[in-house]
Design an enzyme around this catalytic site. Structure first.
Site, PDB file in Angstrom:
ATOM      1  N   CYS A  94     -11.170   2.314  -8.733  1.00  0.00           N
ATOM      2  CA  CYS A  94     -10.612   2.243 -10.085  1.00  0.00           C
ATOM      3  C   CYS A  94      -9.129   2.602 -10.130  1.00  0.00           C
ATOM      4  O   CYS A  94      -8.441   2.264 -11.090  1.00  0.00           O
ATOM      5  CB  CYS A  94     -11.377   3.181 -11.028  1.00  0.00           C
ATOM      6  N   HIS A 353     -12.033  -2.264 -18.888  1.00  0.00           N
ATOM      7  CA  HIS A 353     -11.690  -1.634 -17.611  1.00  0.00           C
ATOM      8  C   HIS A 353     -11.917  -2.612 -16.456  1.00  0.00           C
ATOM      9  O   HIS A 353     -12.899  -2.504 -15.725  1.00  0.00           O
ATOM     10  CB  HIS A 353     -12.542  -0.371 -17.446  1.00  0.00           C
ATOM     11  N   CYS A 383      -9.764   8.403 -13.151  1.00  0.00           N
ATOM     12  CA  CYS A 383     -10.790   8.893 -12.234  1.00  0.00           C
ATOM     13  C   CYS A 383     -11.171   7.748 -11.302  1.00  0.00           C
ATOM     14  O   CYS A 383     -10.954   6.573 -11.616  1.00  0.00           O
ATOM     15  CB  CYS A 383     -12.003   9.412 -12.986  1.00  0.00           C
ATOM     16  N   GLY A 385     -14.174   6.342  -8.382  1.00  0.00           N
ATOM     17  CA  GLY A 385     -15.474   6.479  -7.748  1.00  0.00           C
ATOM     18  C   GLY A 385     -15.369   7.033  -6.338  1.00  0.00           C
ATOM     19  O   GLY A 385     -14.351   6.874  -5.660  1.00  0.00           O
TER      20      GLY A 385
END
Length: 396
Positions: A94, A353, A383, A385
């Site tokens: 991300c 997103h 954030c 993963g």
């Protein structure tokens, strides 16, 4: 290489409207999405000879589909840039789009580049299914197929099971640890939709969102103007019986692309434009994989320390809203931060997103908002993963 670090400027930033999963952009290949934002970005700076671009950095979290052959280089070629312009694709899940910005800025700062493009792209709609290669040819039994759209797949059995929980379960764990309840999550999600709808209605995205050729989409596709607290409250938890994380307080699956033009002072003169902002500092940190949602907490602290700034002096903060639970958990760990400066034009719960593009989208959003304000300090953070956080500090 040089004996001193160069200042790095964000000259411009553009992005596509963000499409929903299976929606308006699902018919567009990711390499074409990326090529489109490159063309649009450079068309806005006609004084810059594209041959002066030293490198193109694009983030992409999948890499298993039509973007598999270094989508940055493919986008350069499809966009009609000179073949002398190289391109590299980076993957920090991300955080990929922001990682691309950081790597491009670093190349400029140390003198390896004067002009660079950074950005990201993702088509979650077009992410393929994959089948593991069998140990020997023509296996007799059935083969398992995996979706590459999102999350863990083909997990290494040596990985501790608590690290490989689904992303939504990770959000539930963060909500528990930081005491973020269902009502707060729904209220945050509702606010995201309301702010996004209001920003679009007021024309605040007009200066950065560019059309996609052949697609009739003039606004981010997942914004729900009509949603309400009651509607969000009716949604059932998705990841855990009796949990708090729902489809309504999570970011959706999306398609989109974004790109930024970065330069040093010499490149800035070649562009003949006033920059939107200057890049000051960045940081990336690690955390327990299942608590990935809290990754931005320490990343923001470190980036601000490097920049010599404090959180109470931040005028704009774009926190990627993977889940309302994790965004609220992070915000609560930055004492002194004014909640009003966080995602003032809505966030990923409403806007969407598209994994590899989101970091570039929020960086561009911070730069445009700083330019509109005329001065200030801004932060972009996500954030990531598998337990990471990334943050970037910009100033004007």
């Amino acid at each position: 290489m040089t004996d001193r670090l160069h200042d790095v400027y964000v000259v411009d930033a553009v992005r596509t409207p963000i499409g929903k999963y299976g929606g308006a952009l699902s018919g567009v290949r990711p390499d074409d999405l990326a090529a489109g934002v490159l063309r649009s970005l450079l068309a806005r700076t006609p004084g810059l000879d594209p041959a002066r671009i030293d490198d193109v950095f694009l983030g992409n979290a999948n890499g298993a589909g039509e973007e598999n052959r270094d989508v940055a280089r493919m986008a350069v070629l499809l966009a009609g840039l000179p073949v002398s312009v190289p391109g590299t694709t980076v993957n920090r899940l991300c955080g990929s789009g922001l990682e691309a910005v950081v790597q491009a800025a670093r190349a400029i700062a140390v003198g390896d580049a004067s002009v660079a493009v950074a950005g990201g792209v993702e088509s979650m709609s077009r992410a393929p299914w994959v089948v593991p290669k069998p140990a020997r040819g023509f296996p007799a039994g059935h083969q398992e197929m995996y979706s590459t759209t999102l999350g863990w797949r083909m997990v290494n059995p040596r990985m501790p099971t608590e690290w490989t929980v689904p992303l939504g379960e990770g959000a539930e764990l963060v909500a528990e640890r930081y005491g973020v309840g269902r009502e707060a999550q729904d209220a945050f999600a509702l606010d995201s939709h309301r702010k996004a709808a209001a920003a679009w209605a007021a024309g605040r995205y007009a200066g950065e969102v560019v059309p996609v050729d052949g697609v009739d989409l003039d606004r981010d596709e997942c914004i729900r103007d009509e949603t309400s607290a009651a509607a969000l409250a009716r949604l059932k938890p998705v990841f855990r019986e009796g949990g708090t994380v729902t489809a309504g307080n999570s970011s959706p699956l999306n398609d989109g692309a974004a790109a930024l033009l970065l330069t040093d002072e010499e490149g800035l003169r070649a562009c003949g434009r006033e920059p939107l902002a200057r890049i000051r500092a960045s940081a990336v940190t690690g955390i327990e994989p299942q608590l990935f949602g809290a990754g931005p907490v320490e990343a923001v602290r470190r980036a601000l320390r490097k920049a010599g700034r404090a959180v109470d002096g931040v005028q704009i903060m774009e926190v990627n809203e993977a889940f309302a639970a994790q965004a609220l958990a992070c915000i609560g760990q930055w004492p002194g931060l004014d909640p009003a400066v966080v995602n003032p034009r809505g966030g990923a719960i409403a806007l969407g997103h598209p994994l590899g593009a989101s970091g570039a989208r929020i960086t561009g959003a911070v730069a445009h908002q700083l330019a509109a304000a005329g001065s200030g300090t801004g932060v972009a953070t996500l954030c990531i993963g598998v337990g990471q956080g990334i943050a970037l500090v910009l100033e004007r």
